[in-house]
Design a protein around this motif. Sequence first.
Motif, mmCIF file in Angstrom:
data_model
loop_
_atom_site.group_PDB
_atom_site.id
_atom_site.type_symbol
_atom_site.label_atom_id
_atom_site.label_comp_id
_atom_site.label_asym_id
_atom_site.label_seq_id
_atom_site.Cartn_x
_atom_site.Cartn_y
_atom_site.Cartn_z
ATOM 1 N N UNK A 117 39.078 42.077 44.786
ATOM 2 C CA UNK A 117 38.992 42.679 46.117
ATOM 3 C C UNK A 117 37.527 42.819 46.489
ATOM 4 N N UNK A 118 37.172 42.250 47.649
ATOM 5 C CA UNK A 118 35.805 42.342 48.157
ATOM 6 C C UNK A 118 35.841 43.182 49.427
ATOM 7 N N UNK A 119 35.085 44.284 49.431
ATOM 8 C CA UNK A 119 35.036 45.188 50.582
ATOM 9 C C UNK A 119 33.665 45.063 51.226
ATOM 10 N N UNK A 120 33.665 44.796 52.551
ATOM 11 C CA UNK A 120 32.410 44.635 53.293
ATOM 12 C C UNK A 120 32.372 45.611 54.461
ATOM 13 N N UNK A 121 31.174 45.949 54.884
ATOM 14 C CA UNK A 121 30.996 46.807 56.044
ATOM 15 C C UNK A 121 31.423 46.045 57.302
ATOM 16 N N UNK A 122 32.307 46.668 58.101
ATOM 17 C CA UNK A 122 32.856 45.980 59.271
ATOM 18 C C UNK A 122 31.793 45.709 60.320
ATOM 19 N N UNK A 123 30.808 46.562 60.431
ATOM 20 C CA UNK A 123 29.791 46.412 61.465
ATOM 21 C C UNK A 123 28.750 45.367 61.094
ATOM 22 N N UNK A 124 28.258 45.417 59.849
ATOM 23 C CA UNK A 124 27.154 44.543 59.462
ATOM 24 C C UNK A 124 27.584 43.342 58.640
ATOM 25 N N UNK A 125 28.773 43.410 58.047
ATOM 26 C CA UNK A 125 29.227 42.341 57.170
ATOM 27 C C UNK A 125 28.676 42.431 55.768
ATOM 28 N N UNK A 126 27.843 43.422 55.490
ATOM 29 C CA UNK A 126 27.239 43.548 54.159
ATOM 30 C C UNK A 126 28.297 43.941 53.135
ATOM 31 N N UNK A 127 28.237 43.289 51.966
ATOM 32 C CA UNK A 127 29.202 43.587 50.915
ATOM 33 C C UNK A 127 28.959 44.989 50.345
ATOM 34 N N UNK A 128 30.045 45.757 50.243
ATOM 35 C CA UNK A 128 29.972 47.119 49.707
ATOM 36 C C UNK A 128 30.363 47.136 48.236
ATOM 37 N N UNK A 129 31.463 46.443 47.908
ATOM 38 C CA UNK A 129 31.924 46.453 46.514
ATOM 39 C C UNK A 129 32.733 45.196 46.250
ATOM 40 N N UNK A 130 32.824 44.855 44.973
ATOM 41 C CA UNK A 130 33.613 43.693 44.529
ATOM 42 C C UNK A 130 34.233 44.093 43.191
ATOM 43 N N UNK A 131 35.565 44.062 43.113
ATOM 44 C CA UNK A 131 36.236 44.514 41.897
ATOM 45 C C UNK A 131 37.326 43.520 41.517
ATOM 46 N N UNK A 132 37.311 43.102 40.244
ATOM 47 C CA UNK A 132 38.308 42.156 39.734
ATOM 48 C C UNK A 132 39.217 42.866 38.745
ATOM 49 N N UNK A 133 40.530 42.651 38.926
ATOM 50 C CA UNK A 133 41.528 43.259 38.031
ATOM 51 C C UNK A 133 42.308 42.124 37.371
ATOM 52 N N UNK A 134 42.297 42.093 36.042
ATOM 53 C CA UNK A 134 43.021 41.064 35.289
ATOM 54 C C UNK A 134 44.362 41.623 34.835
ATOM 55 N N UNK A 135 45.434 40.833 35.032
ATOM 56 C CA UNK A 135 46.788 41.294 34.724
ATOM 57 C C UNK A 135 47.473 40.267 33.834
ATOM 58 N N UNK A 136 48.080 40.749 32.758
ATOM 59 C CA UNK A 136 48.860 39.882 31.859
ATOM 60 C C UNK A 136 50.346 40.172 32.082
ATOM 61 N N UNK A 137 51.082 39.167 32.535
ATOM 62 C CA UNK A 137 52.519 39.294 32.740
ATOM 63 C C UNK A 137 53.258 38.765 31.522
ATOM 64 N N UNK A 138 54.223 39.560 31.041
ATOM 65 C CA UNK A 138 55.068 39.099 29.944
ATOM 66 C C UNK A 138 56.046 38.050 30.473
ATOM 67 N N UNK A 139 56.545 37.179 29.605
ATOM 68 C CA UNK A 139 57.585 36.248 30.046
ATOM 69 C C UNK A 139 58.885 37.017 30.297
ATOM 70 N N UNK A 140 59.622 36.632 31.343
ATOM 71 C CA UNK A 140 60.926 37.232 31.605
ATOM 72 C C UNK A 140 61.946 36.556 30.688
ATOM 73 N N UNK A 141 62.751 37.309 29.953
ATOM 74 C CA UNK A 141 63.632 36.704 28.949
ATOM 75 C C UNK A 141 64.829 35.980 29.578
ATOM 76 N N UNK A 142 65.373 35.025 28.830
ATOM 77 C CA UNK A 142 66.670 34.453 29.152
ATOM 78 C C UNK A 142 67.721 35.439 28.649
ATOM 79 N N UNK A 143 68.468 36.054 29.555
ATOM 80 C CA UNK A 143 69.411 37.108 29.179
ATOM 81 C C UNK A 143 70.825 36.561 29.227
#
Length: 570
Positions: free
Chosen positions: A541-567
Amino acid sequence: MVVSVNTHPAVLAVVRVAVGIAATLGIVLATDLVLTDDTTARGAVVAGIPAGNLADAQAQAVVDRLSERANHRVRLRTDSGSATVAPDDLGLYFDAAATKARLMEQPRSPLPRLMAILGRTHTVEPVVTIDRAVFDATLDDLRPELEKAAVEGGVHYEVTDDVPTPVADMPAAGKRVARDAAATTLVTEWLDDKPIDLPTEDFDPSVSAEVVRQTVAGAATRAVAAPVTLDGADDVSVRVTPAQLGSVLTFVADGRGGLQPEIDPKRSAEMLRPELAETERKAVDATFSLSSGSPTVVPSRDGSRVDWDKTVASTAATATGADVSDSRVVEVAYAPVKPKLTTRQARGLGVREVVSEFTTSGFSSASGENIRLVAAEVDGALVMPGEKFSLNGYTGPRGTAQGYVTSTIIDDGHADKAVGGGISQFATTLYNAAYFAGLEDVAHTEHSYYISRYPEAREATVFEGAIDLVFRNNTKHGIYIETGWSPSDVTVRMWSTTTVDVESITGERYAYTDPPSLKLPKGDNCIASTGSRGFTTSNTRIISDAASGAEISRNTRTVKYDPAPNVACV
């Protein structure tokens, strides 16, 4: 001319003896003066410690003993009780240097020196000072332990068969510490290192027995001679009987030698609130309406509550007045209750435009009913600047009592059923609306395996009492949440003032894992399904100032998904 004086031989003998004695005493005193030049005065006693004719080092040892005593807690006693107090709390100070100097002083008069030579002792007072302000403040606190309070006169009622009878409470003298004499005693006896008996004095209460008798015969009898009617709002009247008056009314000292009526506000409220509760009005907070297509402020409204202090004061005054008829009436007093959010405050929150919006779809009818209920609960929520919003905290329980039904959930890595299933779809929708509004992510949890109708690494699940979705309004404007539901989709819209732009970047999938096979017992809760591969991905997620366009913050979230089982249901 020559005068001749004839002195009798006996007189001459007496004179010679006197002169001899005087000479001898002079020699003795002179010798003692020389011998004691660098010592303490002969026969000196300080705080019960013999300190006569001591060399400097020995005198210092005595003063050191006194200094040690000066650190001991002081036990105070009176006929009423006792207390143990630190010297500092009594304002006591021991001057060791001045006390030693006083011990080293020699008597100027020969008589005390002579008496000391003959074995007589004399007291040397240690140099002690007392801070009266500290001393008096501590004695104020110790009144319950050291003093016997005077019993003020008063009047109460005994109610028998609904008939109140005024009863006289006769005054009685008390005993208190005589402050000036006590301070002197403390200075004198403190370093004796033993309990100190403080002098006391009798004192009379402010109300006399005659005043009590007059009150019983007069105001106290009039007060319960007839009922009092309380006139409240909305034409509500409450009749207070004499027996009820007697149960809450007393006469207490007014501080000027008289008695005044006093009604217990708490007991009165407990007795009368059920009948007057309907006359009170709750304050209504300002809110927002979107009926015109854009936010407009719905004004707040002040509330009112019974002011029991003022109401009972008026009741006491009326009851003890000259009127003893059945027409005694008191107007109920009300105090305003201000709303938490006033109209003016709401107008200053900057709720004026859509700052984010997100929609999800593709749910079953049962899940859809749960999503509809939770969306309706959250619709109209207002998150103030700096406040956190908790989905679980805002909705409270989500069970059958609240109308929620059984639907699909994920339990232990596979599909299952439970009451409230499907609410995670609303949580994902709400999370994304907060995400694109640039709000602070406080707490959220992704599903254990990927669900294709949600954006990868940008979704959330909830479970009552265990997993929550929490975000914080980190802007200076209010956030007004609007929800919309249909049988096919759910939307969350956030209204505020645009200050930032948000960009979302989804990463590539990698580290794939194959689905396991799972056999479960057949039944309503077993949902057969074809599994899917697990993987790892990320979202930035990149958040920038709406008026100036200057970047305020940049945050990366890594997610590991388990496999869904054959039920398979077997």
